[in-house]
Design a protein around this motif. Structure first.
Motif, PDB file in Angstrom:
ATOM      1  N   GLU A 185       0.847  -1.209   0.000  1.00  0.00           N
ATOM      2  CA  GLU A 185       0.000   0.000   0.000  1.00  0.00           C
ATOM      3  C   GLU A 185       0.877   1.253   0.000  1.00  0.00           C
ATOM      4  OE1 GLU A 185      -0.450  -2.554   2.291  1.00  0.00           O
ATOM      5  OE2 GLU A 185      -2.032  -3.438   1.034  1.00  0.00           O
ATOM      6  N   GLN A 186       1.957   1.210   0.771  1.00  0.00           N
ATOM      7  CA  GLN A 186       2.862   2.370   0.808  1.00  0.00           C
ATOM      8  C   GLN A 186       3.571   2.554  -0.536  1.00  0.00           C
ATOM      9  OE1 GLN A 186       4.966   1.095   4.407  1.00  0.00           O
ATOM     10  NE2 GLN A 186       4.376   3.004   5.412  1.00  0.00           N
ATOM     11  N   VAL A 187       3.979   1.440  -1.154  1.00  0.00           N
ATOM     12  CA  VAL A 187       4.617   1.535  -2.480  1.00  0.00           C
ATOM     13  C   VAL A 187       3.645   2.183  -3.462  1.00  0.00           C
ATOM     14  CG1 VAL A 187       5.532   0.214  -4.431  1.00  0.00           C
ATOM     15  CG2 VAL A 187       6.101  -0.476  -2.101  1.00  0.00           C
ATOM     16  N   LYS A 188       2.377   1.821  -3.358  1.00  0.00           N
ATOM     17  CA  LYS A 188       1.374   2.334  -4.283  1.00  0.00           C
ATOM     18  C   LYS A 188       1.246   3.859  -4.189  1.00  0.00           C
ATOM     19  CE  LYS A 188      -2.793   1.051  -6.603  1.00  0.00           C
ATOM     20  NZ  LYS A 188      -3.473   2.375  -6.623  1.00  0.00           N
ATOM     21  N   LEU A 189       1.441   4.414  -3.000  1.00  0.00           N
ATOM     22  CA  LEU A 189       1.397   5.876  -2.856  1.00  0.00           C
ATOM     23  C   LEU A 189       2.454   6.536  -3.742  1.00  0.00           C
ATOM     24  CD1 LEU A 189       0.959   6.412   1.014  1.00  0.00           C
ATOM     25  CD2 LEU A 189      -0.779   6.587  -0.790  1.00  0.00           C
ATOM     26  N   PHE A 190       3.647   5.923  -3.755  1.00  0.00           N
ATOM     27  CA  PHE A 190       4.730   6.454  -4.609  1.00  0.00           C
ATOM     28  C   PHE A 190       4.368   6.243  -6.081  1.00  0.00           C
ATOM     29  CE2 PHE A 190       6.913   6.000  -0.575  1.00  0.00           C
ATOM     30  CZ  PHE A 190       7.806   7.040  -0.560  1.00  0.00           C
ATOM     31  N   GLN A 191       3.879   5.051  -6.407  1.00  0.00           N
ATOM     32  CA  GLN A 191       3.545   4.747  -7.808  1.00  0.00           C
ATOM     33  C   GLN A 191       2.468   5.686  -8.340  1.00  0.00           C
ATOM     34  OE1 GLN A 191       2.621   0.562  -7.319  1.00  0.00           O
ATOM     35  NE2 GLN A 191       4.592  -0.054  -8.195  1.00  0.00           N
ATOM     36  N   ASP A 192       1.412   5.886  -7.556  1.00  0.00           N
ATOM     37  CA  ASP A 192       0.309   6.748  -8.008  1.00  0.00           C
ATOM     38  C   ASP A 192       0.797   8.169  -8.240  1.00  0.00           C
ATOM     39  OD1 ASP A 192      -1.311   4.600  -7.893  1.00  0.00           O
ATOM     40  OD2 ASP A 192      -2.367   5.187  -6.056  1.00  0.00           O
ATOM     41  N   LYS A 193       1.609   8.644  -7.305  1.00  0.00           N
ATOM     42  CA  LYS A 193       2.111  10.010  -7.414  1.00  0.00           C
ATOM     43  C   LYS A 193       2.988  10.171  -8.668  1.00  0.00           C
ATOM     44  CE  LYS A 193       2.890  13.882  -4.901  1.00  0.00           C
ATOM     45  NZ  LYS A 193       2.642  14.692  -3.778  1.00  0.00           N
ATOM     46  N   LEU A 194       3.639   9.074  -9.078  1.00  0.00           N
ATOM     47  CA  LEU A 194       4.571   9.153 -10.215  1.00  0.00           C
ATOM     48  C   LEU A 194       3.928   8.822 -11.562  1.00  0.00           C
ATOM     49  CD1 LEU A 194       7.787   7.709  -8.556  1.00  0.00           C
ATOM     50  CD2 LEU A 194       7.411  10.056  -9.318  1.00  0.00           C
ATOM     51  N   GLU A 195       2.682   8.431 -11.560  1.00  0.00           N
ATOM     52  CA  GLU A 195       2.023   8.066 -12.828  1.00  0.00           C
ATOM     53  C   GLU A 195       2.104   9.191 -13.881  1.00  0.00           C
ATOM     54  OE1 GLU A 195       0.737   5.376 -15.384  1.00  0.00           O
ATOM     55  OE2 GLU A 195       1.360   4.843 -13.350  1.00  0.00           O
ATOM     56  N   PRO A 196       1.946  10.477 -13.503  1.00  0.00           N
ATOM     57  CA  PRO A 196       2.039  11.558 -14.503  1.00  0.00           C
ATOM     58  C   PRO A 196       3.379  11.597 -15.251  1.00  0.00           C
ATOM     59  CG  PRO A 196       1.241  12.436 -12.402  1.00  0.00           C
ATOM     60  CD  PRO A 196       1.592  11.004 -12.168  1.00  0.00           C
ATOM     61  N   VAL A 197       4.438  11.083 -14.628  1.00  0.00           N
ATOM     62  CA  VAL A 197       5.760  11.092 -15.269  1.00  0.00           C
ATOM     63  C   VAL A 197       5.709  10.315 -16.598  1.00  0.00           C
ATOM     64  CG1 VAL A 197       8.146  10.265 -15.018  1.00  0.00           C
ATOM     65  CG2 VAL A 197       7.022  11.420 -13.110  1.00  0.00           C
ATOM     66  N   TYR A 198       4.910   9.245 -16.634  1.00  0.00           N
ATOM     67  CA  TYR A 198       4.782   8.455 -17.867  1.00  0.00           C
ATOM     68  C   TYR A 198       4.207   9.305 -18.993  1.00  0.00           C
ATOM     69  CZ  TYR A 198       6.176   3.879 -16.136  1.00  0.00           C
ATOM     70  OH  TYR A 198       6.913   2.828 -15.663  1.00  0.00           O
ATOM     71  N   GLN A 199       3.200  10.123 -18.675  1.00  0.00           N
ATOM     72  CA  GLN A 199       2.603  10.987 -19.686  1.00  0.00           C
ATOM     73  C   GLN A 199       3.597  12.059 -20.132  1.00  0.00           C
ATOM     74  OE1 GLN A 199       0.169  10.602 -21.632  1.00  0.00           O
ATOM     75  NE2 GLN A 199      -0.272   8.706 -20.525  1.00  0.00           N
ATOM     76  N   ASP A 200       4.255  12.692 -19.131  1.00  0.00           N
ATOM     77  CA  ASP A 200       5.208  13.777 -19.429  1.00  0.00           C
ATOM     78  C   ASP A 200       6.287  13.334 -20.415  1.00  0.00           C
ATOM     79  OD1 ASP A 200       3.843  15.120 -17.500  1.00  0.00           O
ATOM     80  OD2 ASP A 200       5.469  15.144 -16.015  1.00  0.00           O
TER      81      ASP A 200
END
Ligand code: TF8
Length: 339
Positions: free
Chosen positions: A301-316
């Protein structure tokens, strides 16, 4: 004095034995010398790989190719060593792909966060068509790229406090590799990132120029970052490959038989070095704990917080890297996960 020596010796990493050299002696004209430079130190997995490379090349060339190893960035950091290859003043190096993105933009795909959930998935991509295409692309600009290795999964360390969630990064000065996507990652997470060459990193941490950095456990230990960083978080946020490079000026002077020998040796070094890196990873994490480092292991669950926050990087970065390449790799990863 003796007691202290014994203590540091017992803490030293126990490396797996070097495999025997297989394959016939290769006969060709001429005598050659390879200076091979890397950024990590003599006690790392990367250096162990280089020792195997040296053994293979010297034995199979019957001593006609001599290999001299220069660890610890003594001949320059990743970018400087790569420039030296282009200039023909150094024969080989094995940098991370990340600082070379300015030369080879597609390498940035490996900087995408949480791209490879397992190391075997990185192997499948690097040892497959995509990896071969990238080696071909990087065999230009005065360089010949002959193989992949593993730097590995990156973990965060810092001198200030435990980091369990992105909000804990607020205001922390984090050294990144010289790479725009890495800067984007740490800015997106709320930290204050600064790019810097690896060769300057220990001093910057020691003097408090930066609060933290991120590298695989084995590099944290072999570069003694734990002596100046009390806290670590097992983020596994990026998997960084190493790429084995040869100076084109040197390569072009080598008889074809020896070129083939170097290719074979680079492949064997890559496989062995990944094996060493993976065998030692957990052991070294434990050593770091024993040495007093406070290591935070994240729940899914904690890893997911980092992953979710970083999802926009894929679009950028999609247009910059190429959407097709990203989709190809993600499809391969999903396929491997389903198996
Ligand atoms: C970094 C990289 C390095 C390697 C090596 C020093 O943080 O992870 O550890 O590229 O050459 O700069």
């Amino acid at each position: 004095f003796l007691g202290l020596t014994a203590l540091s010796a017992s803490a030293a990493t126990e490396m797996p034995p070097l495999p025997d050299v297989t394959g016939d002696t290769v006969k060709a004209d001429g005598d050659f010398e390879i200076k091979f430079s890397i950024g990590t130190t003599e006690s790392g997995a990367q250096y162990r790989g280089l020792e195997y490379f040296e053994k293979i090349v010297e034995q199979r060339s019957d001593g006609h190719i001599q290999v001299a190893l220069f660890p610890g960035a003594q001949l320059g950091d990743d970018r400087q060593a790569t420039s030296a290859l282009q200039a023909g003043t150094l024969e080989m190096t094995m940098p991370s792909t990340s600082p070379l993105v300015n030369m080879f933009p597609k390498f940035a795909v490996f900087d995408l966060p949480f791209l490879f959930p397992k190391p075997e998935m990185a192997d499948a991509v690097l040892d497959g068509e995509i990896g071969q295409q990238m080696l071909d692309d990087a065999s230009s600009k005065g360089l010949v790229a002959i193989g992949w290795g593993e730097n590995g999964y990156r973990q965060l360390t810092n001198s200030q406090h435990p980091v369990e969630k992105p909000a804990d990064l607020e205001g922390l000065k984090i050294r990144t590799m010289e790479n725009e996507l890495h800067l984007d990652i740490w800015r997106t997470l709320g930290a204050n990132p600064t790019p810097m060459s690896f060769a300057e990193l220990f001093t910057a941490l020691e003097q408090g120029v930066v609060d933290g950095q991120e590298n695989p456990w084995i590099t944290i230990e072999s570069s003694k970052f734990n002596e100046v960083q009390d806290y670590a978080t097992e983020t596994n946020h990026v998997y960084t490959p190493f790429i084995t490079l040869v100076s084109a000026r040197f390569w072009d002077r080598l008889p074809e038989e020896y070129q083939q020998l170097l290719r074979d040796a680079a492949t064997k070094m890559g496989d062995y070095q990944r094996h060493v890196s993976r065998t030692l990873n957990d052991q070294i994490k434990q050593d770091l704990k024993d040495s007093g480092m406070q290591i935070t292991e994240l729940t899914p669950e904690q890893v997911k917080l980092f992953q979710d926050k970083l999802e926009p990087v894929y679009q950028d970065w999609r247009d910059e890297i190429g959407g097709e390449l990203i989709d190809d790799i993600r499809a391969q990863v999903q396929q491997a996960q389903a198996q």
